[in-house]
Scaffold this motif. Structure first.
Motif, PDB file in Angstrom:
ATOM      1  N   GLN A 143       0.816  -1.213   0.000  1.00  0.00           N
ATOM      2  CA  GLN A 143       0.000   0.000   0.000  1.00  0.00           C
ATOM      3  C   GLN A 143       0.852   1.266   0.000  1.00  0.00           C
ATOM      4  OE1 GLN A 143      -2.844  -0.362   3.223  1.00  0.00           O
ATOM      5  NE2 GLN A 143      -4.239  -1.489   1.884  1.00  0.00           N
ATOM      6  N   ARG A 144       2.004   1.194   0.678  1.00  0.00           N
ATOM      7  CA  ARG A 144       2.854   2.383   0.755  1.00  0.00           C
ATOM      8  C   ARG A 144       4.238   1.987   1.247  1.00  0.00           C
ATOM      9  NH1 ARG A 144       1.011   8.108   1.480  1.00  0.00           N
ATOM     10  NH2 ARG A 144      -0.806   7.072   0.650  1.00  0.00           N
ATOM     11  N   ILE A 145       5.257   2.630   0.699  1.00  0.00           N
ATOM     12  CA  ILE A 145       6.630   2.489   1.182  1.00  0.00           C
ATOM     13  C   ILE A 145       7.129   3.891   1.490  1.00  0.00           C
ATOM     14  CG2 ILE A 145       8.996   1.847   0.548  1.00  0.00           C
ATOM     15  CD1 ILE A 145       7.842  -0.491  -0.998  1.00  0.00           C
ATOM     16  N   PHE A 146       7.718   4.063   2.684  1.00  0.00           N
ATOM     17  CA  PHE A 146       8.072   5.405   3.126  1.00  0.00           C
ATOM     18  C   PHE A 146       9.286   5.377   4.046  1.00  0.00           C
ATOM     19  CE2 PHE A 146       5.073   3.449   5.962  1.00  0.00           C
ATOM     20  CZ  PHE A 146       5.533   3.744   7.232  1.00  0.00           C
ATOM     21  N   VAL A 147       9.962   6.518   4.151  1.00  0.00           N
ATOM     22  CA  VAL A 147      11.034   6.685   5.126  1.00  0.00           C
ATOM     23  C   VAL A 147      10.378   7.162   6.411  1.00  0.00           C
ATOM     24  CG1 VAL A 147      13.100   7.975   5.763  1.00  0.00           C
ATOM     25  CG2 VAL A 147      12.790   7.206   3.406  1.00  0.00           C
ATOM     26  N   LYS A 148      10.545   6.385   7.469  1.00  0.00           N
ATOM     27  CA  LYS A 148       9.954   6.749   8.756  1.00  0.00           C
ATOM     28  C   LYS A 148      10.902   7.653   9.541  1.00  0.00           C
ATOM     29  CE  LYS A 148       7.300   4.828  12.476  1.00  0.00           C
ATOM     30  NZ  LYS A 148       6.094   4.050  12.470  1.00  0.00           N
ATOM     31  N   ASP A 149      12.204   7.371   9.429  1.00  0.00           N
ATOM     32  CA  ASP A 149      13.201   8.175  10.117  1.00  0.00           C
ATOM     33  C   ASP A 149      14.535   7.984   9.402  1.00  0.00           C
ATOM     34  OD1 ASP A 149      14.404   9.842  11.982  1.00  0.00           O
ATOM     35  OD2 ASP A 149      14.540   8.327  13.544  1.00  0.00           O
ATOM     36  N   ALA A 150      15.340   9.029   9.370  1.00  0.00           N
ATOM     37  CA  ALA A 150      16.672   8.942   8.759  1.00  0.00           C
ATOM     38  C   ALA A 150      17.592   9.927   9.463  1.00  0.00           C
ATOM     39  CB  ALA A 150      16.610   9.257   7.267  1.00  0.00           C
TER      40      ALA A 150
END
Length: 159
Positions: free
Chosen positions: A18-25
């Motif tokens: 459904q979604r791929i995202f950067v949560k923290d970097a």
């Protein structure tokens, strides 16, 4: 679609991203600019971790955390960490198949995105490109499962 075909599809299970995202970097180079004066012979250490959470009916969040530390002459050149998240719809899977999908298949899908984010931050920090080698999440999952079973067996034998 015949009723039998629908039943077969339900038994196989369905998977969707459904979604791929950067949560923290984050990126740190605590010894810059002095670190750039020494010859580049880094010792690279990579730590992996995954966690998951059920968000709703058949919907799961999986977060792959990769932490890379590079040391040069025993000084930290950089420390980079990425939490790459994904939201997955997983229907028709239960028990071991569901756990393996969440614990191995989903992190395997997230890894290339995390690897790219890490490489981008490292090169923007003025260090040579860092292309992390592929990871066998199936093997890591199997080792984790084996460790859990051993711990359970040891716990039962002490009671």
């Amino acid at each position: 679609m015949t009723e039998q075909a629908a039943n077969n599809e339900a038994k196989q299970g369905q998977f969707g991203v459904q979604r791929i995202f950067v949560k923290d970097a984050s990126f740190e180079s605590p010894n810059a600019p002095d670190i750039f004066r020494s010859q580049w012979k880094p010792q690279i250490n990579m730590d992996l971790n995954t966690k998951s959470e059920k968000l709703g009916d058949d919907v799961y969040e999986v977060v792959l955390t990769i932490t890379v530390t590079a040391k040069n002459d025993d000084k930290t050149a950089f420390l980079v960490e990425v939490q790459q998240g994904g939201i997955f719809k997983i229907e028709g899977l239960e028990g071991a198949a569901l756990h393996q999908t969440i614990g191995a298949f989903c992190p395997n899908l997230l890894f290339p995105y995390a690897r790219e984010a890490i490489d981008n931050m490292v090169t923007k920090g003025s260090f040579p490109a860092l292309m992390l080698a592929p990871v066998n999440f199936d093997a890591i999952y199997a080792q984790s499962l084996q460790r859990q079973q051993q711990q359970q067996a040891e716990g039962e034998s002490t009671h």
